[in-house]
Design a protein around this motif. Structure first.
Motif, short mmCIF file in Angstrom:
data_model
loop_
_atom_site.label_atom_id
_atom_site.label_comp_id
_atom_site.label_asym_id
_atom_site.label_seq_id
_atom_site.Cartn_x
_atom_site.Cartn_y
_atom_site.Cartn_z
N TRP A 66 0.81 -1.21 0.00
CA TRP A 66 0.00 0.00 0.00
C TRP A 66 0.85 1.26 0.00
CZ3 TRP A 66 -4.78 1.16 -1.19
CH2 TRP A 66 -5.74 0.14 -1.20
N THR A 67 1.83 1.34 0.90
CA THR A 67 2.65 2.55 0.96
C THR A 67 3.46 2.72 -0.32
OG1 THR A 67 4.33 1.28 2.18
CG2 THR A 67 2.82 2.63 3.47
N GLY A 68 4.00 1.63 -0.85
CA GLY A 68 4.74 1.72 -2.11
C GLY A 68 3.85 2.15 -3.25
N GLY A 69 2.64 1.59 -3.31
CA GLY A 69 1.72 1.94 -4.39
C GLY A 69 1.28 3.39 -4.33
N ILE A 70 0.99 3.87 -3.11
CA ILE A 70 0.56 5.27 -2.98
C ILE A 70 1.70 6.22 -3.34
CG2 ILE A 70 -0.22 7.03 -1.34
CD1 ILE A 70 -1.70 4.78 0.15
N ALA A 71 2.91 5.91 -2.86
CA ALA A 71 4.07 6.76 -3.18
C ALA A 71 4.31 6.80 -4.69
CB ALA A 71 5.32 6.26 -2.46
N TRP A 72 4.18 5.66 -5.34
CA TRP A 72 4.36 5.59 -6.79
C TRP A 72 3.29 6.41 -7.51
CZ3 TRP A 72 4.85 0.30 -9.83
CH2 TRP A 72 5.39 0.54 -11.09
N ALA A 73 2.05 6.35 -6.99
CA ALA A 73 0.97 7.10 -7.61
C ALA A 73 1.20 8.61 -7.47
CB ALA A 73 -0.36 6.71 -6.97
N VAL A 74 1.66 9.06 -6.30
CA VAL A 74 1.94 10.48 -6.10
C VAL A 74 3.07 10.92 -7.04
CG1 VAL A 74 2.75 12.22 -4.47
CG2 VAL A 74 1.12 10.48 -3.72
N MET A 75 4.11 10.09 -7.13
CA MET A 75 5.22 10.38 -8.02
C MET A 75 4.74 10.55 -9.46
SD MET A 75 8.38 7.87 -9.13
CE MET A 75 8.40 7.10 -7.53
N ALA A 76 3.97 9.60 -9.93
CA ALA A 76 3.46 9.66 -11.30
C ALA A 76 2.57 10.88 -11.50
CB ALA A 76 2.69 8.38 -11.63
N GLY A 77 1.78 11.22 -10.48
CA GLY A 77 0.91 12.38 -10.60
C GLY A 77 1.68 13.68 -10.76
N THR A 78 2.82 13.80 -10.06
CA THR A 78 3.61 15.02 -10.20
C THR A 78 4.29 15.12 -11.56
OG1 THR A 78 5.63 14.05 -9.26
CG2 THR A 78 4.06 15.05 -7.72
N TYR A 79 4.42 14.00 -12.24
CA TYR A 79 5.09 13.99 -13.55
C TYR A 79 4.13 14.33 -14.69
CZ TYR A 79 8.56 12.32 -16.98
OH TYR A 79 9.47 12.23 -18.00
N LEU A 80 2.84 14.22 -14.46
CA LEU A 80 1.85 14.43 -15.51
C LEU A 80 1.93 15.81 -16.15
CD1 LEU A 80 -1.27 12.63 -14.00
CD2 LEU A 80 0.16 11.84 -15.90
N PRO A 81 2.03 16.91 -15.36
CA PRO A 81 2.09 18.23 -16.01
C PRO A 81 3.26 18.38 -16.98
CG PRO A 81 1.60 18.47 -13.68
CD PRO A 81 1.96 17.03 -13.88
N MET A 82 4.42 17.80 -16.65
CA MET A 82 5.56 17.90 -17.54
C MET A 82 5.33 17.11 -18.82
SD MET A 82 8.40 19.50 -17.91
CE MET A 82 8.72 20.06 -16.23
N LEU A 83 4.70 15.95 -18.71
CA LEU A 83 4.37 15.18 -19.90
C LEU A 83 3.39 15.94 -20.78
CD1 LEU A 83 4.05 11.59 -18.38
CD2 LEU A 83 5.88 12.43 -19.87
N ARG A 84 2.43 16.62 -20.16
CA ARG A 84 1.50 17.42 -20.95
C ARG A 84 2.24 18.56 -21.64
NH1 ARG A 84 -1.90 17.08 -16.17
NH2 ARG A 84 -3.55 15.54 -16.48
N TYR A 85 3.14 19.21 -20.94
CA TYR A 85 3.91 20.31 -21.54
C TYR A 85 4.67 19.82 -22.77
CZ TYR A 85 7.76 23.66 -22.07
OH TYR A 85 8.69 24.53 -22.59
#
Length: 393
Positions: A323-342
């Motif tokens: 659970w903790t690994g999955g949530i941390a990975w999800a937060v990480m991926a979420g912060t990367y989304l704006p750069m991918l959109r850019y």
């Protein structure tokens, strides 16, 4: 809890801080201030564009015409400094100017750098020296692989004048075409903005200092006050060093993502990107083995631990780790989304960030290895085996 669960918990805590406490680095809305884009006719200051170029015949036909054709209301000119090229860069620049017209072009060559100088800063020294003889109020320092939209210079100057800024820099949008460019390039800018949050740089009372060397508009008076580039002549990471010199001299700085400025240099293979990163990564760590060890450990905990904990937790039945690994990975991926959109990249690349971080970790270690082998900071036939790191901010 198991050890892997504790490590994943530490990673999740780190991502909580990065999400909210690191200057909102993951947002991509730091662009040239539109509110400052008002300069009265007749008030546009004189600008000299200085382009250091070494063996750039491949990209110059795309970049130089974009500078010559700038739609700038004031007086402007281009000074291209041919830094010992062997591919006819200087001659090609003259031919392009004859073909396209536009702003006047001067091509100069300073000869080989004197001891204690990196090649680019030696070329900039010569170009800035020529520019000062013309008395410009601003210098646009831009790399030979950077293409500008016709209104780029006008927008940069408007932002500097309207915002009373001494240095305005834009992180050029890097080329993203090949598989490896898609995987590595957006992460490069993401990691840079994490290290130097743009919001922190652009505050009235800044918490960080940096610039992007591909596009820097600098007041000539501030260049003189900060003794640029003489004061940073040995710096490999010249853009950050330049910004810090300006800040120490009391200058105001702005840095953001570009909308009208693009890098056209191709990095089609992983090896090309590897060289781009590794040539200066260890210099960023001040050539300090302890800082290197801390960086490797930090990257491992923050970026690699979450997917490892998720997989290990699922396979081993460790619910807390999963659970903790999955949530941390999800937060990480979420912060990367704006750069991918850019960068106009598919959003499914966001979960691949741990793999890309692993590549950067290996590039950083390789940078240290090359440094101790005497091959550090190699670029176009020149090697700076023991360069000075960027000065303190």
């Amino acid at each position: 809890m198991s050890a892997i669960a504790w490590i994943a918990t530490g990673s999740l805590a780190a991502w909580g801080w990065l999400l909210l406490g690191q200057g909102f680095f993951w947002r991509t809305d730091q662009r040239l201030p539109k509110a400052h884009a008002r300069v009265q006719p007749g008030d546009w200051p004189r600008v000299t564009i200085v382009v250091p170029a070494r063996d750039e015949a491949e990209v110059l036909p795309l970049s130089l015409p974009s500078l010559l054709s700038q739609d700038y209301p004031g007086e402007a000119e281009v000074v291209l400094v041919d830094d010992g090229s062997s591919d006819g860069t200087g001659k090609l620049a003259g031919e392009l100017a004859s073909r396209y017209g536009g702003l006047p072009l001067t091509v100069a060559s300073p000869g080989e750098p004197e001891p204690g100088w990196t090649g680019k800063l030696w070329a900039l020294r010569h170009g800035i020296g020529l520019a000062r003889a013309r008395g410009p109020e601003f210098l646009l320092l831009t790399d030979a692989d950077i293409a500008h939209e016709p209104d780029s210079l006008r927008r940069l100057v408007a932002a500097a004048v309207g915002g009373d800024l001494d240095l305005v820099s834009q992180m050029a949008r890097l080329r993203v075409a090949s598989f490896w460019e898609r995987l590595v390039v957006p992460a490069f800018v993401y990691f840079f903005s994490q290290l130097y949050p743009f919001r922190w740089i652009n505050r009235r009372r800044p918490l960080a200092t940096a610039a992007a060397g591909g596009c820097v508009l600098l007041r000539t008076s501030m260049a003189e006050r900060a003794r640029v580039p003489d004061s940073i002549r040995q710096a490999v990471i010249d853009d950050v060093s330049l910004a810090r010199a300006v800040r120490r001299a009391g200058g105001r700085i702005w840095l953001g993502l570009a909308e009208r400025v693009d890098s056209i240099r191709p990095y089609p293979r992983l090896a090309d990107l590897w060289r781009m990163v590794s040539r200066s990564a260890y210099a960023q760590l001040r050539h300090n083995p302890l800082v290197l060890a801390g960086t490797v450990a930090g990257l491992a905990v923050v970026y690699l631990a979450p997917p490892v904990a998720l997989v290990a937790g699922v396979v081993g039945g460790d619910t807390a780790a999963a659970w903790t690994g999955g949530i941390a990975w999800a937060v990480m991926a979420g912060t990367y989304l704006p750069m991918l959109r850019y960068y106009r990249q598919p959003l499914w690349l966001a979960p691949t960030l741990p793999f890309t971080a692993l590549l950067y970790l290996l590039m950083t270690v390789d940078s240290a290895v090359q440094h101790y082998r005497g091959r550090g900071a190699a670029w176009k036939g020149r090697t700076y085996a023991r360069p000075r790191p960027a000065p303190d901010r």
